[in-house]
Write an enzyme that holds these catalytic residues in place. Structure first.
Site, PDB file in Angstrom:
ATOM      1  N   HIS A  15       8.590   2.520   8.978  1.00  0.00           N
ATOM      2  CA  HIS A  15       8.447   2.009  10.109  1.00  0.00           C
ATOM      3  C   HIS A  15       7.252   2.608  10.584  1.00  0.00           C
ATOM      4  O   HIS A  15       7.333   3.867  11.172  1.00  0.00           O
ATOM      5  CB  HIS A  15      10.097   1.970  10.861  1.00  0.00           C
ATOM      6  CG  HIS A  15       9.831   1.133  11.719  1.00  0.00           C
ATOM      7  ND1 HIS A  15      10.272  -0.118  11.749  1.00  0.00           N
ATOM      8  CD2 HIS A  15       9.909   1.459  13.201  1.00  0.00           C
ATOM      9  CE1 HIS A  15      10.128  -0.959  13.167  1.00  0.00           C
ATOM     10  NE2 HIS A  15      10.014   0.537  14.118  1.00  0.00           N
ATOM     11  N   LYS A  22      24.394 -13.601   1.600  1.00  0.00           N
ATOM     12  CA  LYS A  22      25.145 -13.380   0.629  1.00  0.00           C
ATOM     13  C   LYS A  22      24.279 -13.202  -0.694  1.00  0.00           C
ATOM     14  O   LYS A  22      24.601 -13.006  -1.398  1.00  0.00           O
ATOM     15  CB  LYS A  22      26.463 -13.659   1.417  1.00  0.00           C
ATOM     16  CG  LYS A  22      27.312 -13.087   1.333  1.00  0.00           C
ATOM     17  CD  LYS A  22      28.696 -13.010   2.390  1.00  0.00           C
ATOM     18  CE  LYS A  22      29.687 -12.326   1.766  1.00  0.00           C
ATOM     19  NZ  LYS A  22      29.896 -11.330   1.878  1.00  0.00           N
ATOM     20  N   SER A  51       0.721  -1.295  -0.212  1.00  0.00           N
ATOM     21  CA  SER A  51      -0.231  -0.241   0.014  1.00  0.00           C
ATOM     22  C   SER A  51       0.925   1.240   0.201  1.00  0.00           C
ATOM     23  O   SER A  51       0.210   2.390  -1.045  1.00  0.00           O
ATOM     24  CB  SER A  51      -0.706   0.007   1.219  1.00  0.00           C
ATOM     25  OG  SER A  51      -0.024   0.223   1.995  1.00  0.00           O
ATOM     26  N   ASN A  52       2.054   0.992   0.599  1.00  0.00           N
ATOM     27  CA  ASN A  52       3.149   2.495   0.043  1.00  0.00           C
ATOM     28  C   ASN A  52       4.032   2.475  -1.337  1.00  0.00           C
ATOM     29  O   ASN A  52       3.307   3.807  -0.735  1.00  0.00           O
ATOM     30  CB  ASN A  52       3.829   2.202   1.451  1.00  0.00           C
ATOM     31  CG  ASN A  52       3.615   2.719   3.154  1.00  0.00           C
ATOM     32  OD1 ASN A  52       3.474   3.845   3.051  1.00  0.00           O
ATOM     33  ND2 ASN A  52       3.078   2.199   3.773  1.00  0.00           N
ATOM     34  N   ASN A  77      13.671   3.952   4.060  1.00  0.00           N
ATOM     35  CA  ASN A  77      12.687   2.731   4.686  1.00  0.00           C
ATOM     36  C   ASN A  77      11.423   3.312   5.854  1.00  0.00           C
ATOM     37  O   ASN A  77      12.067   4.901   6.300  1.00  0.00           O
ATOM     38  CB  ASN A  77      13.232   2.021   6.215  1.00  0.00           C
ATOM     39  CG  ASN A  77      11.868   1.318   6.190  1.00  0.00           C
ATOM     40  OD1 ASN A  77      11.396   0.136   5.298  1.00  0.00           O
ATOM     41  ND2 ASN A  77      12.604   0.339   7.261  1.00  0.00           N
ATOM     42  N   MET A 115      10.283  -6.828   3.843  1.00  0.00           N
ATOM     43  CA  MET A 115      10.098  -7.815   4.986  1.00  0.00           C
ATOM     44  C   MET A 115      11.928  -8.757   5.454  1.00  0.00           C
ATOM     45  O   MET A 115      12.201  -9.517   5.847  1.00  0.00           O
ATOM     46  CB  MET A 115       9.530  -8.591   5.056  1.00  0.00           C
ATOM     47  CG  MET A 115       8.171  -7.985   4.785  1.00  0.00           C
ATOM     48  SD  MET A 115       7.475  -6.965   6.485  1.00  0.00           S
ATOM     49  CE  MET A 115       7.149  -7.502   7.556  1.00  0.00           C
ATOM     50  N   ARG A 116      12.580  -7.983   4.763  1.00  0.00           N
ATOM     51  CA  ARG A 116      13.849  -8.870   4.398  1.00  0.00           C
ATOM     52  C   ARG A 116      14.517  -8.326   4.506  1.00  0.00           C
ATOM     53  O   ARG A 116      15.216  -6.852   4.622  1.00  0.00           O
ATOM     54  CB  ARG A 116      14.170  -9.942   2.977  1.00  0.00           C
ATOM     55  CG  ARG A 116      15.282 -10.754   3.432  1.00  0.00           C
ATOM     56  CD  ARG A 116      15.175 -11.477   1.937  1.00  0.00           C
ATOM     57  NE  ARG A 116      17.309 -12.030   1.344  1.00  0.00           N
ATOM     58  CZ  ARG A 116      16.596 -13.520   2.219  1.00  0.00           C
ATOM     59  NH1 ARG A 116      16.151 -14.367   2.258  1.00  0.00           N
ATOM     60  NH2 ARG A 116      18.203 -13.558   2.668  1.00  0.00           N
TER      61      ARG A 116
HETATM   62  C1  GRF Z   1       3.953  -0.662   7.360  1.00  0.00           C
HETATM   63  O1  GRF Z   1       2.953  -0.350   8.045  1.00  0.00           O
HETATM   64  C2  GRF Z   1       5.138  -0.316   6.970  1.00  0.00           C
HETATM   65  O2  GRF Z   1       5.195   1.011   7.284  1.00  0.00           O
HETATM   66  C3  GRF Z   1       6.233  -1.322   7.548  1.00  0.00           C
HETATM   67  O3  GRF Z   1       5.186  -2.280   5.885  1.00  0.00           O
HETATM   68  C4  GRF Z   1       3.779  -1.995   6.282  1.00  0.00           C
HETATM   69  C5  GRF Z   1       4.027  -2.007   5.119  1.00  0.00           C
HETATM   70  O4  GRF Z   1       2.798  -1.747   4.834  1.00  0.00           O
HETATM   71  N1  GRF Z   1       7.265  -1.351   7.276  1.00  0.00           N
HETATM   72  P1  GRF Z   1       2.775  -1.785   3.078  1.00  0.00           P
HETATM   73  O5  GRF Z   1       3.102  -3.037   2.411  1.00  0.00           O
HETATM   74  O6  GRF Z   1       3.156  -0.724   1.797  1.00  0.00           O
HETATM   75  O7  GRF Z   1       0.702  -1.766   2.894  1.00  0.00           O
END
Ligand code: GRF
Length: 202
Positions: free
Chosen positions: A118, A75, A21-22, A116, A99-100
């Site tokens: 958060h 690596k 979504s971001n 990033n 997520m990695r």
């Molecule tokens: C968001 O809450 C962001 O802050 C975190 O992971 C989530 C990702 O959401 N790093 P999306 O995949 O952008 O919907």
């Protein structure tokens, strides 16, 4: 200083792992919001071929790079990623729910060029489940944090933070909904500031 329209747009490689979504809000901002004329999404990279966010990126015709990271050693995965990314031209790597953990070699290749977002104050909570932690601990607020990525887990220097008022919210769903809605406005705004500042240094 050159007027913005005379400058070349900043190229972004946007990294996702899931919902995206971001990434979607960044793409929309490039199309018709704050990032219009300032930045472009040159590639969406995803480390999971079935990530829902890829559907949107595909529909928009954005170049997509997928490399499955499951069961891969960090690596060698990072080395493959660096080599695959070399086909694209970009100035910044924008993590949007990626997520990695990126390994040392990768991070050192792009110093202060990886950003990033958060869902919590990175000085208070690092790693997964920011909103769940806010809910379980009964926080009155969380601070969305945009930061540079270094070799640690959410330890890079903070670029900007924004408070999300959680008072009166009684479920994780409500907290996440409100937080994400703020992220979607905040991230493009901060990216714009970073890109404009970096352009001034050229
Ligand atoms: C968001 O809450 C962001 O802050 C975190 O992971 C989530 C990702 O959401 N790093 P999306 O995949 O952008 O919907």
């Amino acid at each position: 200083m050159l007027k913005n329209k005379l400058r070349k747009p900043i190229g972004m490689a946007v990294f996702i792992s899931g919902r995206g979504s971001n990434m979607q809000s960044i793409v929309e901002s490039v199309e018709s919001g704050l990032l219009k004329g300032i930045a472009e999404v040159r590639v969406v990279f995803c480390n999971r071929k079935d990530a829902p966010g890829l559907v949107f990126a595909r529909k928009k015709g954005i170049p997509i790079l997928v490399l499955e990271s499951k069961d891969r050693d960090r690596k060698s995965f990072d080395a493959d990623l660096i080599s695959s990314l070399s086909k694209f031209r970009f100035d910044y790597i924008v993590l949007a729910g990626y997520m990695r953990i990126l390994g040392k070699d990768f991070v050192q290749k792009f110093p202060r060029k990886i950003i990033n977002i958060h869902p919590a104050d990175t000085k208070v909570h690092q790693g997964l489940h920011g909103y769940r932690t806010a809910f379980e601990k009964g926080w009155k607020e969380t601070k969305i944090t945009v930061h540079y990525v270094d070799e640690g887990l959410d330890t890079g220097s903070i670029i900007a933070q924004e408070s999300v008022d959680l008072q009166g919210l009684s479920s994780l769903e409500e907290i996440e909904k409100k937080g994400l809605a703020q992220e979607h406005v905040f991230y493009p705004k901060v990216l714009k500031q970073v890109f404009e500042a970096s352009e001034e240094g050229l």
